[in-house]
Write a protein that holds these residues in place. Structure first.
Motif, short mmCIF file in Angstrom:
data_model
loop_
_atom_site.label_atom_id
_atom_site.label_comp_id
_atom_site.label_asym_id
_atom_site.label_seq_id
_atom_site.Cartn_x
_atom_site.Cartn_y
_atom_site.Cartn_z
N SER A 11 -4.33 -5.97 -8.68
CA SER A 11 -3.13 -5.49 -7.96
C SER A 11 -3.18 -3.99 -7.77
N TRP A 32 -3.11 -2.28 -3.98
CA TRP A 32 -2.07 -1.34 -3.53
C TRP A 32 -2.62 0.05 -3.30
N ASN A 72 -0.76 -9.38 -5.50
CA ASN A 72 0.28 -9.01 -6.45
C ASN A 72 1.10 -10.23 -6.89
#
Length: 147
Positions: free
Chosen positions: A97, A101, A145
């Motif tokens: 994750s 991001w 995520n």
């Protein structure tokens, strides 16, 4: 020859979650993410100085250093923030994750930097295929995520 740069980029990118994990472990030992980032940068600085000594790279002159715009000196601070952020994020959201991001944020910023040609980049105007690709990446980050 361009494929060598692609492989180099892939290798450098692969080291990012490794570095974050190493720094997360260092944070566990030192007890503070800022200390872990400072030690990481200190070791990196020593490694670079060692390379410069071994390669006998000439030192830039004061005139060369003075010719850099004032904002050009902020790169180290931005790098320190990035390392600090990965230490925090790696422990909170995990490697996958975190990288999804970070990559989404990097590409969104890169699109704007290219479009406006700031901080030394040549102008590459925004195009719908580029925007669509970044949207797909953000969608991928959402999926990574969530699952």
């Amino acid at each position: 020859m361009k494929w060598m740069y692609v492989l180099f980029a892939l290798a450098a990118g692969a080291m990012m979650p490794v570095q974050a994990g190493i720094n997360l472990r260092l944070r566990g030992s030192l007890g503070d993410p800022v200390w872990a980032a400072a030690v990481s940068f200190g070791v990196g600085t020593l490694a670079l100085l060692g390379y410069l000594l071994v390669s006998r790279t000439p030192m830039p002159t004061l005139g060369m250093a003075a010719s850099a715009p004032s904002w050009a000196w902020t790169g180290g601070a931005l790098g320190a923030f990035f390392v600090f952020a990965t230490i925090i994020l790696a422990g909170k959201i995990g490697a996958t994750s975190m990288m999804a991001w970070l990559l989404a944020g990097q590409l969104i910023a890169a699109l704007a930097l290219d479009h406006f040609g700031v901080v030394g980049y040549q102008v590459h105007t925004v195009s719908w295929p580029r925007v669509f690709g970044i949207c797909l990446l953000v969608a991928g980050a959402v999926l990574v995520n969530k699952y």
